[in-house]
Design a protein around this motif. Sequence first.
Motif, mmCIF file in Angstrom:
data_model
loop_
_atom_site.group_PDB
_atom_site.id
_atom_site.type_symbol
_atom_site.label_atom_id
_atom_site.label_comp_id
_atom_site.label_asym_id
_atom_site.label_seq_id
_atom_site.Cartn_x
_atom_site.Cartn_y
_atom_site.Cartn_z
ATOM 1 N N ASP A 175 25.014 52.715 35.417
ATOM 2 C CA ASP A 175 23.699 52.781 36.952
ATOM 3 C C ASP A 175 24.479 52.688 37.668
ATOM 4 O O ASP A 175 23.632 52.227 39.313
ATOM 5 C CB ASP A 175 23.586 51.522 36.371
ATOM 6 N N MET A 209 18.708 49.946 30.020
ATOM 7 C CA MET A 209 18.209 48.795 31.586
ATOM 8 C C MET A 209 16.936 49.613 32.027
ATOM 9 O O MET A 209 16.366 49.971 31.935
ATOM 10 C CB MET A 209 19.080 49.320 32.561
ATOM 11 N N ARG A 246 20.380 42.911 34.883
ATOM 12 C CA ARG A 246 19.616 43.632 34.668
ATOM 13 C C ARG A 246 19.550 44.308 33.493
ATOM 14 O O ARG A 246 19.024 44.765 31.971
ATOM 15 C CB ARG A 246 18.608 44.901 35.194
ATOM 16 N N SER A 247 21.194 44.568 33.074
ATOM 17 C CA SER A 247 21.151 45.523 31.592
ATOM 18 C C SER A 247 20.278 45.168 29.963
ATOM 19 O O SER A 247 20.410 46.181 28.893
ATOM 20 C CB SER A 247 22.644 46.358 31.294
ATOM 21 N N ARG A 267 30.553 43.759 27.370
ATOM 22 C CA ARG A 267 29.146 44.070 27.197
ATOM 23 C C ARG A 267 29.242 43.632 25.883
ATOM 24 O O ARG A 267 30.513 43.641 24.732
ATOM 25 C CB ARG A 267 28.876 45.405 26.768
ATOM 26 N N PHE A 272 29.473 49.780 33.523
ATOM 27 C CA PHE A 272 27.880 50.587 33.124
ATOM 28 C C PHE A 272 28.009 51.418 34.138
ATOM 29 O O PHE A 272 26.642 51.579 35.258
ATOM 30 C CB PHE A 272 27.021 49.435 33.313
ATOM 31 N N SER A 278 19.801 53.074 40.468
ATOM 32 C CA SER A 278 20.111 51.361 40.836
ATOM 33 C C SER A 278 19.286 49.947 40.695
ATOM 34 O O SER A 278 19.534 48.960 40.168
ATOM 35 C CB SER A 278 21.245 50.739 41.338
ATOM 36 N N LYS A 323 22.115 44.083 28.552
ATOM 37 C CA LYS A 323 23.892 44.345 28.153
ATOM 38 C C LYS A 323 25.187 44.156 28.316
ATOM 39 O O LYS A 323 26.391 43.762 27.945
ATOM 40 C CB LYS A 323 24.116 46.064 27.568
ATOM 41 N N TYR A 324 25.156 42.681 29.232
ATOM 42 C CA TYR A 324 26.414 42.328 29.819
ATOM 43 C C TYR A 324 26.478 40.813 29.230
ATOM 44 O O TYR A 324 25.832 40.127 28.801
ATOM 45 C CB TYR A 324 25.194 41.690 31.639
ATOM 46 N N THR A 326 15.067 48.119 34.691
ATOM 47 C CA THR A 326 14.474 48.368 36.444
ATOM 48 C C THR A 326 13.184 48.125 36.880
ATOM 49 O O THR A 326 12.538 47.991 36.074
ATOM 50 C CB THR A 326 15.799 49.348 36.872
#
Length: 313
Positions: A193, A1, A99-100, A140, A190, A62, A102-103, A3
């Motif tokens: 996070d 992720m 932000r991951s 995901r 997730f 987060s 993977k969404y 951040t």
Amino acid sequence: MTTTEVTTLPANGDVSTWTPAEKAIADAAGLVFTHTYGDRQGQREPAPRAVVEKFLALSRQSGLNPLSNQIWCIGRLSKGRVEWAVQTGIDGFRLVADRSEKYAGQDEAEWMTDKGEWVDAFIPKLHGGQPLAARVRVYRSDWDRPAVGVAEWGAYVQTKRDGAPTEMWAKQGAGQLAKCAEALALRKAFPMDLSGLYTSDEIAAAPEQHVEVAGPSRDWSAEIAAAATHEEVEDLLDAADDAGERTEAVRTAAMTRHGMLGEPTQPDEIVVEPEPAAEAPAPDVAPASPADLSDADWLAQAEADVLRNGGQP
């Protein structure tokens, strides 16, 4: 992720090291509770350090920024004490997911009617006063199956004292319930996070977020009550202040003890005892007249006179 570091937050929960700007940020983030009624009306109560540390950790975990209203702390008065909880909005959850990298999106929300049917649009006049449940699927890119969140009405609806839904839930209950289901699904998808974070919509059903706050290092009130002098009381007050534990209760105990000890005493007056007067020397006694002496005494006195005169008569 990936951040973005929230550089505007204080580095730790030690308020004594914060800059004025960091204190303002903490205030804006909800870490200061203002009493609105009762004897403490208008008083501001900062969150204890354990709460602050938790808030800072969750903010960094987060990547959410309190200045953008993505995450905040809420204090609620309960049975005379303030209970603290960290909250965020559904947009904050969506931001974390995005932000991951993977969404992979989500399906539109579905609602269950009182007939047990799932519908993709809940109409109160058509389907009843409120849905029984809401459901959202989150995907995901590295998962074959979606994470599904199901929120049941009775578990999440927020009510007033009389048990009726709050104004927001009475007007937009279906939408509120859908956001709860979405938050559940996103937290499942997730967990690294979003673990420990709850949206304001689902906070009524969130686990109680009690924070263990360490007690004082010493029983200051008891020690002050046992103090024998005003100086001891003041020394204990200073020690409590140095430990960051000089509370209102400690100050009250000090004032009470000062009152019990009465007025501070002055140092004892040094009394100098007068030296005893020297005894006057005994007055010289004239030697007895020879006429008053016996023959033996006269002879002894004569011999003494000879000796005093160096043997000369």
